[in-house]
Design an enzyme around this catalytic site. Structure first.
Site, PDB file in Angstrom:
ATOM      1  N   ILE A  87       0.864  -1.174   0.000  1.00  0.00           N
ATOM      2  CA  ILE A  87       0.000   0.000   0.000  1.00  0.00           C
ATOM      3  C   ILE A  87       0.904   1.229   0.000  1.00  0.00           C
ATOM      4  O   ILE A  87       1.432   1.640   1.031  1.00  0.00           O
ATOM      5  CB  ILE A  87      -0.942   0.000   1.220  1.00  0.00           C
ATOM      6  N   CYS A 124      12.883  -2.569   0.972  1.00  0.00           N
ATOM      7  CA  CYS A 124      13.424  -1.208   1.023  1.00  0.00           C
ATOM      8  C   CYS A 124      12.886  -0.376   2.184  1.00  0.00           C
ATOM      9  O   CYS A 124      13.294   0.766   2.344  1.00  0.00           O
ATOM     10  CB  CYS A 124      13.235  -0.498  -0.317  1.00  0.00           C
ATOM     11  N   ARG A 151      21.761   2.465   0.889  1.00  0.00           N
ATOM     12  CA  ARG A 151      20.930   3.502   0.279  1.00  0.00           C
ATOM     13  C   ARG A 151      21.274   4.867   0.872  1.00  0.00           C
ATOM     14  O   ARG A 151      21.276   5.878   0.182  1.00  0.00           O
ATOM     15  CB  ARG A 151      19.449   3.162   0.487  1.00  0.00           C
TER      16      ARG A 151
END
Length: 155
Positions: A87, A124, A151
């Site tokens: 979502i 992630c 990241r």
């Protein structure tokens, strides 16, 4: 790459939504020599234009692309199991419908049984328990925190 020593020949299994993160994997995987197995529920597949490009890249670079609705089929012999949020921002009103559509897509140790013996897990972040259970997320196979650190350096 950091964990396996290279990417060429690895199989990544994406189990979840056909979202922007998956589409980034799709546009680069074959060029890096990575085989890609994708399992999404019907109606949540990646963009057809990206899929066509990915199919063409797979032929050109000699990699395997599997598109399925079966998470266990996607996980079969995969080195890396990956998922992301089901979502995304702006989809909050679809939450009930999405959670119903994604039943059976949670990554668990049962999912991992069909993966390669040295499988790892990526996400992630932020992660929700319906996407991956605690046993996988907090296991030594999970590379999510190293992924997050890597990241950080790109930012």
């Amino acid at each position: 790459q950091e964990h396996y020593g290279g990417l060429r020949g690895l199989t990544i299994a994406w189990i979840g939504d056909g979202n922007n993160v998956l589409q980034s994997f799709m546009t680069s995987a074959a060029k890096l020599g990575v085989h890609l197995h994708i399992a999404t529920p019907r109606g949540f597949e990646p963009d057809l234009r990206i899929t066509k490009i990915t199919e063409q890249n797979s032929k050109e670079y000699g990699t395997k692309l599997l598109l399925t609705t079966d998470p266990l089929e996607a996980a079969d012999s995969a080195d890396v199991l990956v998922t992301d949020t089901w979502i995304s921002m702006g989809q909050e009103e679809e939450k009930k419908e999405r959670l119903k559509a994604f039943q059976g897509y949670q990554i668990t140790m049962e999912t991992a049984k069909s993966a390669a013996s040295n499988w790892t897990f990526l996400h992630c972040l932020p992660r929700k328990p319906e996407e991956v259970d605690d046993e996988v997320f907090y296991s030594p196979r999970s590379l999510v925190f190293q992924e997050a650190e890597n990241r950080k350096w790109t930012i």
